[in-house]
Design an enzyme around this catalytic site. Structure first.
Site, short mmCIF file in Angstrom:
data_model
loop_
_atom_site.label_atom_id
_atom_site.label_comp_id
_atom_site.label_asym_id
_atom_site.label_seq_id
_atom_site.Cartn_x
_atom_site.Cartn_y
_atom_site.Cartn_z
N THR A 105 0.86 -1.20 0.00
CA THR A 105 0.00 0.00 0.00
C THR A 105 0.89 1.24 0.00
O THR A 105 2.05 1.16 0.42
CB THR A 105 -0.86 -0.05 1.28
OG1 THR A 105 -1.79 -1.10 1.15
CG2 THR A 105 -1.58 1.25 1.58
N GLY A 131 -5.47 -5.11 6.81
CA GLY A 131 -6.53 -4.14 7.04
C GLY A 131 -7.54 -4.55 8.09
O GLY A 131 -8.02 -3.72 8.87
N1 ASP Z 1 -3.96 -2.21 4.54
C1 ASP Z 1 -4.19 -2.68 3.21
C2 ASP Z 1 -5.49 -3.43 3.19
O1 ASP Z 1 -5.74 -4.21 4.08
C3 ASP Z 1 -3.14 -3.57 2.68
C4 ASP Z 1 -1.71 -3.18 2.97
O2 ASP Z 1 -1.46 -2.15 3.54
O3 ASP Z 1 -0.81 -3.95 2.61
O4 ASP Z 1 -6.22 -3.29 2.25
#
Ligand code: ASP
Length: 298
Positions: free
Chosen positions: A158, A211
């Site tokens: 992300t 997440g």
């Molecule tokens: N936080 C993001 C999600 O769960 C994924 C990530 O940060 O790698 O969509």
């Protein structure tokens, strides 16, 4: 005094990818900082940095190069939050936006709402693109490997930015393709204001990692509450990560305060981050793939 701190995701970042991450971080950071140096506001700088990382097909899981869901479709989540006026915009499971973070900001500026998801978010895209344009050889290979293994959905890379501009205004923005192999319609923490992204007049926060755990822990807002209550920056980042771990999550977060202080931490194997500041101190800039989980402040 101006400070920008960005991340390119938490997880395991293979050595072979690290140079591309560092180059991508550096370019995004410098573009955002150049705007700040010209007197731009914090949110404009955050949006430029995040949208450049969305456009980077060599690294990062956001925009072009976002992870496909279970059906091979790239569904993106993003949020943009202005700490000085409390305005926020977000999109979830959007499939036709080249730059989901800019769409999130348009929701903030041009709609009576805070968040649009799915078909409604796609309808709000001014210049819709074909979803296959978001796929890259790298993400297609990862998707094929995931399909062969029939593994669990996995998170990665992300992108996010937290910024303090010359006026002391704060902003946070986050964008992601979410989890590789996620269920269609799954929305993560990134677009949820207070979970994965948050900013007020005191601190701005952007999270990355599993997440589901960040949503349950309401991580970003929790951190901001503790900061406002006067807790030490180092300790409150450690507490935030402990809460994420309590919900079985690994990942990390970045934050910047209205005094231009930088804080970040991760409990995953790696996290990619970069910063630039003219607020003084020994390390005015960095662009690194962190190899040592922990909490860092400066
Ligand atoms: N936080 C993001 C999600 O769960 C994924 C990530 O940060 O790698 O969509």
């Amino acid at each position: 005094m101006a400070t920008i701190l960005i991340h390119g995701g938490a997880g395991t970042i293979p050595e072979s990818d690290r140079a591309a991450y560092q180059a991508g971080l550096r370019g995004a950071r410098d573009a955002g900082f150049a705007l700040l140096a010209d007197g731009a506001d914090a949110l404009s700088a955050a949006l430029v940095a995040v949208s450049l990382m969305e456009d980077n097909a060599e690294a990062f899981n956001a925009g072009t190069g976002g992870s496909p869901n279970r059906d091979g479709v790239v569904e993106c989540d993003a949020a943009a939050v202005s700490g000085w006026d409390g305005s926020a915009g977000a999109v979830g499971a959007v499939t036709r936006a080249k730059n989901p973070v800019l769409l999130a900001d348009r929701v903030r500026r041009e709609s009576p709402h805070v968040m649009l998801v799915g078909a409604g978010a796609d309808m709000f895209v001014a210049d819709p693109i074909d979803n296959t344009l978001l796929l890259t050889p790298r993400t297609q290979a990862a998707y094929e490997a995931w399909r062969q293994e029939k593994g669990e959905p996995t998170n990665s890379a992300t992108v996010g930015a937290v910024v303090c501009d010359r006026e002391g205004r704060l902003a946070a923005a986050t964008s992601t393709g979410g989890m590789l192999g996620k269920w269609p319609g799954r929305v993560g923490d990134a677009p949820l204001v207070g979970a994965g992204t948050y900013a007020d007049r005191f601190v701005a926060v952007s999270c990355t990692g599993k997440g589901e755990a960040f949503i349950r822990a309401v991580t970003a807002k929790g951190l901001a509450e503790r900061y406002r209550a006067g807790d030490d920056l180092q300790e409150l980042i450690a507490k935030a990560l402990a809460e994420v771990l309590h919900f079985n999550g690994s990942g990390g977060l970045i934050c910047v305060t209205s005094e231009g202080r930088i804080g970040f931490g991760f409990n995953s194997r790696n996290m990619a981050y970069a910063w630039k500041t003219d607020s003084g101190g020994e390390r005015p800039e960095a662009a690194e793939v962190g190899l040592e989980p922990g909490v860092y402040t400066l």
